[in-house]
Design a protein around this motif. Structure first.
Motif, PDB file in Angstrom:
ATOM      1  N   ASP A  40     -46.756 118.583 -28.534  1.00 33.09           N
ATOM      2  CA  ASP A  40     -45.566 117.931 -28.360  1.00 33.09           C
ATOM      3  C   ASP A  40     -44.235 118.680 -28.488  1.00 33.09           C
ATOM      4  O   ASP A  40     -43.674 119.254 -29.345  1.00 33.09           O
ATOM      5  CB  ASP A  40     -45.457 117.085 -29.496  1.00 33.09           C
ATOM      6  N   ASN A  74     -34.798 107.292 -36.884  1.00 32.91           N
ATOM      7  CA  ASN A  74     -35.733 107.193 -35.872  1.00 32.91           C
ATOM      8  C   ASN A  74     -36.355 105.706 -36.240  1.00 32.91           C
ATOM      9  O   ASN A  74     -37.241 105.601 -37.144  1.00 32.91           O
ATOM     10  CB  ASN A  74     -36.931 108.321 -36.285  1.00 32.91           C
ATOM     11  N   PRO A  76     -40.523 111.316 -33.057  1.00 31.50           N
ATOM     12  CA  PRO A  76     -42.018 111.318 -32.955  1.00 31.50           C
ATOM     13  C   PRO A  76     -42.420 109.920 -33.579  1.00 31.50           C
ATOM     14  O   PRO A  76     -41.433 109.174 -34.439  1.00 31.50           O
ATOM     15  CB  PRO A  76     -41.945 112.288 -34.252  1.00 31.50           C
ATOM     16  N   LYS A  77     -43.625 109.568 -33.271  1.00 31.76           N
ATOM     17  CA  LYS A  77     -44.276 108.482 -33.924  1.00 31.76           C
ATOM     18  C   LYS A  77     -44.824 108.846 -35.303  1.00 31.76           C
ATOM     19  O   LYS A  77     -45.363 109.659 -35.516  1.00 31.76           O
ATOM     20  CB  LYS A  77     -45.054 107.459 -32.838  1.00 31.76           C
ATOM     21  N   PRO A  78     -45.271 107.729 -36.239  1.00 30.18           N
ATOM     22  CA  PRO A  78     -45.923 107.964 -37.363  1.00 30.18           C
ATOM     23  C   PRO A  78     -47.386 108.442 -37.129  1.00 30.18           C
ATOM     24  O   PRO A  78     -47.982 107.962 -35.945  1.00 30.18           O
ATOM     25  CB  PRO A  78     -45.896 106.779 -38.211  1.00 30.18           C
ATOM     26  N   PRO A 119     -43.919 111.165 -39.729  1.00 27.65           N
ATOM     27  CA  PRO A 119     -44.153 111.409 -38.260  1.00 27.65           C
ATOM     28  C   PRO A 119     -44.983 112.529 -38.065  1.00 27.65           C
ATOM     29  O   PRO A 119     -45.304 113.364 -38.885  1.00 27.65           O
ATOM     30  CB  PRO A 119     -42.315 112.089 -38.199  1.00 27.65           C
ATOM     31  N   ASN A 160     -39.055 104.490 -34.984  1.00 28.61           N
ATOM     32  CA  ASN A 160     -40.576 104.576 -34.978  1.00 28.61           C
ATOM     33  C   ASN A 160     -41.123 104.538 -36.214  1.00 28.61           C
ATOM     34  O   ASN A 160     -42.335 104.151 -36.517  1.00 28.61           O
ATOM     35  CB  ASN A 160     -41.025 105.686 -34.087  1.00 28.61           C
ATOM     36  N   ILE A 161     -40.262 105.078 -37.406  1.00 27.89           N
ATOM     37  CA  ILE A 161     -40.868 105.056 -38.593  1.00 27.89           C
ATOM     38  C   ILE A 161     -40.448 103.831 -39.449  1.00 27.89           C
ATOM     39  O   ILE A 161     -39.501 103.462 -39.446  1.00 27.89           O
ATOM     40  CB  ILE A 161     -40.114 106.502 -39.136  1.00 27.89           C
TER      41      ILE A 161
END
Length: 554
Positions: A185, A545, A192-194, A179, A547-548
Motif C-alpha cells: 500500500d 479517517n 487506510p481501512k481497518p 488501520p 473508515n475507522i
C-alpha cells in the motif's frame, strides 16, 4: 504522518548496541540531504534503515535523549514506546501506581481512559508510525536489492518481525479495528481501512502468517537467524516464536466482547511452538552462570546494566547505552522513575530518583514466601518506613512501596557507563525471557485439559530453585490460578500484567484479590466495565479517517 515519515524513515541514529559486533554501529544519514528514493544505494544503506526501525522501539526521535522527535503533540519522553506500553500494562493493574501530574496518567491508574487520553494516543501513533516505517523499508529493500546482497532477506525478515510486533501490540491493546496497511500500500495514496471489525480474525491471521513465515515454520525466502545465533539486540527465530506463542495463548482475548471464546487448535499450535523453544538451547540463568565476583542474585542479573551477558535467558531486548542511546523513556524511566525519596539513588547507579512509580500491596502479598529472592526486602522491595497494607494515596509517593528491579550497575557492583551526569542508563529491557516461555508451556498444558508435563514441571522447578523456594513435588499442585500468581511473581513490572489479567478474566473483576487501589477510580477499587479490556482508538484518528470505527463502549 507523511511529514514525519519523509524525515524519519531515512535517518538512523548511531546504534551502538553492546554485543552487536558493530553490525548496527552505522553512520547516521542526514535527512536534510537525502530522500527515501536516493538513500538506499548499498547493503550498508539498508542496514542504516534497519537501525532506525529498531531505534523506534527504544528511542523517540533523531537525537537522544530529546530533540527532533518522531511524534508531535506529546512530550517526547512520554512518547517512548516502552515507557508508554509499560504504563498501560502496569499502572492499570495490581502491580504499580504513579501519581505524577502527567496528562492522562491518572486515568491509566484507574483503568478508565477515554478517546482523548494522551498516553494511549501516544501508544497508538507510536505503533502506527512503526508500521509505516517497516512497510517502507520492506518496499524499498525489495526494490533495490541485488543478488550479491546476501544479508537483505534476513533484514527484510527482521523488519517483518518488528511490524508483526507492532501489529500484535495494536491487537492486544486496541483490537482488530485498527488501520491496516502493508508494503503493498503506497503511503499517502488512500485513507487506510481497518483490518476488520473489532473482534474479527483478520489481524490475528496476518500476524500468525508473518511469524510462521519468518521463523521457518512455513516457506519463506526471508527468514530470521536461527535462535541464539543472531546479533544481540536484533530479532532471531527465537524472538519470533516467542511472540507467536503469545499470540496463540492470548487468542481468546481478541475474538469476542467478553474474551471467553477459546479454540483448542490455537492452544495446540502454541504448545508445538513451545516445544521448539524448549529445545532451542535457551536456559534459566542460575547462580552457577554468574561470575565469582557477582554482587547480585541470578534473578537480579537479568535487570542490570550488563544484562547483555544473560542471553541464555533473554530472548529479545530493547538496547540502551547511557552515552550513545539515550531516552527519557525506556530503561531510564524504569530505573529513575521507581527510585522513591527514601531510596539511595547512588545504589542504583544514578544520581537522581524521580519519586514516581510505586508497588501496590497486592504485588507484595503475591509473594507468599517472604524469603523469595525475587522480592528481597530492601534489596528489591523497599518497605522500610512504610506501613504495610497502609492506604494508598495516588498523589503521595510515601504510600505504597519501592521496587528496585532495574538498576544501572554491573553484576560486580561497579558503576555502568553513563552520560556523565549519572542519569541515562545502560540497562537493556528484556522483552521476551525464557522464564516466560516456561510458564507459557505449563499454561498450554493446563488449557489443553492436561496436567503439567514432567518436563515442564522440571523447568518450573528451575525457576523455583533460583527464587530460593522449595521445589514443587507434583504437577497436581499447579493449576491456572497458580500460573497467574506465579507470572506475577516472576514477571512483575516487565510489561505483561494487563494482558495476563485479561486472559485470565480477572482484569475487570470486582472480586478479591483482583481489586486494587484506584481500580475503577475508587480509592479502594471496584470492578471495571467490560470495555476497559481494550483501549479506545484516539478521537483524532476517528475524525481524520472516516473508515475507522470506534471501539465498543467509547
Amino acid at each position: 504522518m507523511k511529514n514525519y515519515f519523509a524525515k524519519c524513515l531515512i535517518f538512523c541514529c548511531l546504534m551502538s548496541m553492546a554485543g552487536c559486533i558493530n553490525d548496527l554501529n552505522v553512520t547516521p544519514i542526514d535527512p536534510n540531504k537525502h530522500t527515501a528514493e536516493k538513500v538506499y544505494k548499498s547493503e550498508e544503506d539498508l542496514m542504516s534503515g534497519l537501525g532506525k526501525l529498531y531505534n523506534g522501539l527504544s528511542h523517540t526521535g533523531q537525537y537522544g535523549p530529546a530533540g527532533d522527535q518522531d511524534l508531535d503533540d506529546v512530550d517526547e519522553g512520554t512518547s517512548n514506546y516502552w515507557r508508554t506500553y509499560w504504563n498501560i500494562q502496569e499502572l492499570s493493574t495490581d502491580e504499580a501506581i504513579n501519581g505524577w501530574n502527567d496528562n492522562g496518567l491518572d486515568e491509566l491508574n484507574y483503568g478508565l481512559v477515554n478517546a482523548s487520553n494522551l498516553i494511549t494516543r501516544a501508544m497508538y501513533y507510536r505503533l502506527v508510525y512503526e508500521v509505516v516505517l517497516t512497510n517502507e523499508f520492506i518496499r524499498k529493500a525489495e526494490e533495490v536489492r541485488k543478488p550479491s546482497w546476501k544479508n537483505v532477506p534476513q533484514m527484510i525478515a527482521e523488519a517483518r518481525f518488528l511490524r508483526a510486533l507492532s501489529y500484535y501490540n495494536c491487537l492486544e491493546l486496541f483490537g482488530n479495528g485498527v488501520p491496516f496497511v502493508t508494503e503493498a500500500d503506497p503511503i499517502g495514496s488512500f485513507l487506510p481501512k481497518p483490518a476488520g471489525k473489532q473482534f474479527g480474525h483478520e489481524l490475528f491471521d496476518y500476524i500468525e502468517k508473518e511469524l510462521r513465515a519468518i521463523s521457518g515454520l512455513d516457506d519463506s525466502d526471508a527468514q530470521l537467524a536461527d535462535a541464539r545465533q543472531g546479533y544481540i539486540g536484533r530479532a532471531d527465530k527465537g524472538a519470533a516464536l516467542a511472540l507467536l506463542a503469545k499470540l496463540y495463548l492470548n487468542h481468546k482475548s481478541f475474538f469476542s466482547e467478553d474474551g471467553q471464546v477459546e479454540n483448542a487448535d490455537y492452544y495446540q499450535k502454541g504448545a508445538q511452538v513451545i516445544d521448539l523453544l524448549t529445545t532451542a538451547g535457551y536456559g534459566v540463568v542460575a547462580k552457577a552462570d554468574l561470575p565469582a565476583n557477582a554482587k547480585f542474585s541470578a534473578y537480579q542479573s537479568l535487570f542490570l546494566a550488563d544484562n547483555q551477558n544473560q542471553q541464555k535467558e533473554i530472548m529479545f531486548q530493547l538496547s540502551y547505552d547511557g552515552r550513545y542511546m539515550q531516552s527519557w523513556g525506556g530503561a531510564t524511566f524504569l530505573t529513575c522513575g521507581a527510585i522513591l525519596n527514601n531510596m539511595n539513588a547512588a545504589y542504583f547507579g544514578v544520581n537522581e530518583g524521580w519519586n514516581g512509580t510505586r508497588g501496590l500491596w497486592n504485588l507484595y502479598h503475591n509473594f507468599h514466601q517472604k524469603t523469595d529472592l525475587r522480592a528481597q526486602a530492601d534489596s528489591i522491595f523497599y518497605t522500610q518506613g512504610r506501613q504495610i497494607d497502609g492506604p494508598i494515596d495516588l498523589k503521595d509517593a510515601n504510600t505504597g512501596f519501592g521496587v528496585g528491579k532495574f538498576r544501572n550497575v554491573n553484576i560486580d557492583g561497579t558503576l555502568a557507563t553513563n552520560d556523565g551526569k549519572n542519569v541515562m542508563v545502560d540497562v537493556n529491557i528484556p522483552v521476551f525471557r525464557y522464564a516466560d516461555v516456561i510458564l507459557m508451556a505449563a499454561e498450554f498444558d493446563l488449557r489443553l485439559g492436561k496436567s503439567v508435563s514432567a518436563n515442564h514441571l522440571a523447568l518450573i522447578n528451575e525457576l523455583q530453585k533460583r527464587a530460593g523456594n522449595r521445589e514443587i513435588s507434583s504437577s497436581s499442585a499447579i493449576d491456572l490460578d497458580w500460573i497467574l500468581q506465579e507470572r506475577g511473581r516472576e514477571l512483575y513490572w516487565e510489561g505483561c500484567r494487563r494482558t495476563d489479567l485479561i486472559r485470565f478474566n480477572k482484569y475487570t473483576s470486582g472480586t478479591a484479590p483482583y481489586v486494587w487501589a484506584y481500580k475503577g477510580g475508587q480509592v479502594n477499587g471496584r470492578a471495571l466495565p467490560m470495555q476497559a479490556r481494550w483501549l479506545p482508538i484516539p478521537a483524532s484518528d476517528i475524525s481524520a479517517n472516516p473508515n475507522i470505527i470506534q471501539n465498543k463502549g467509547y
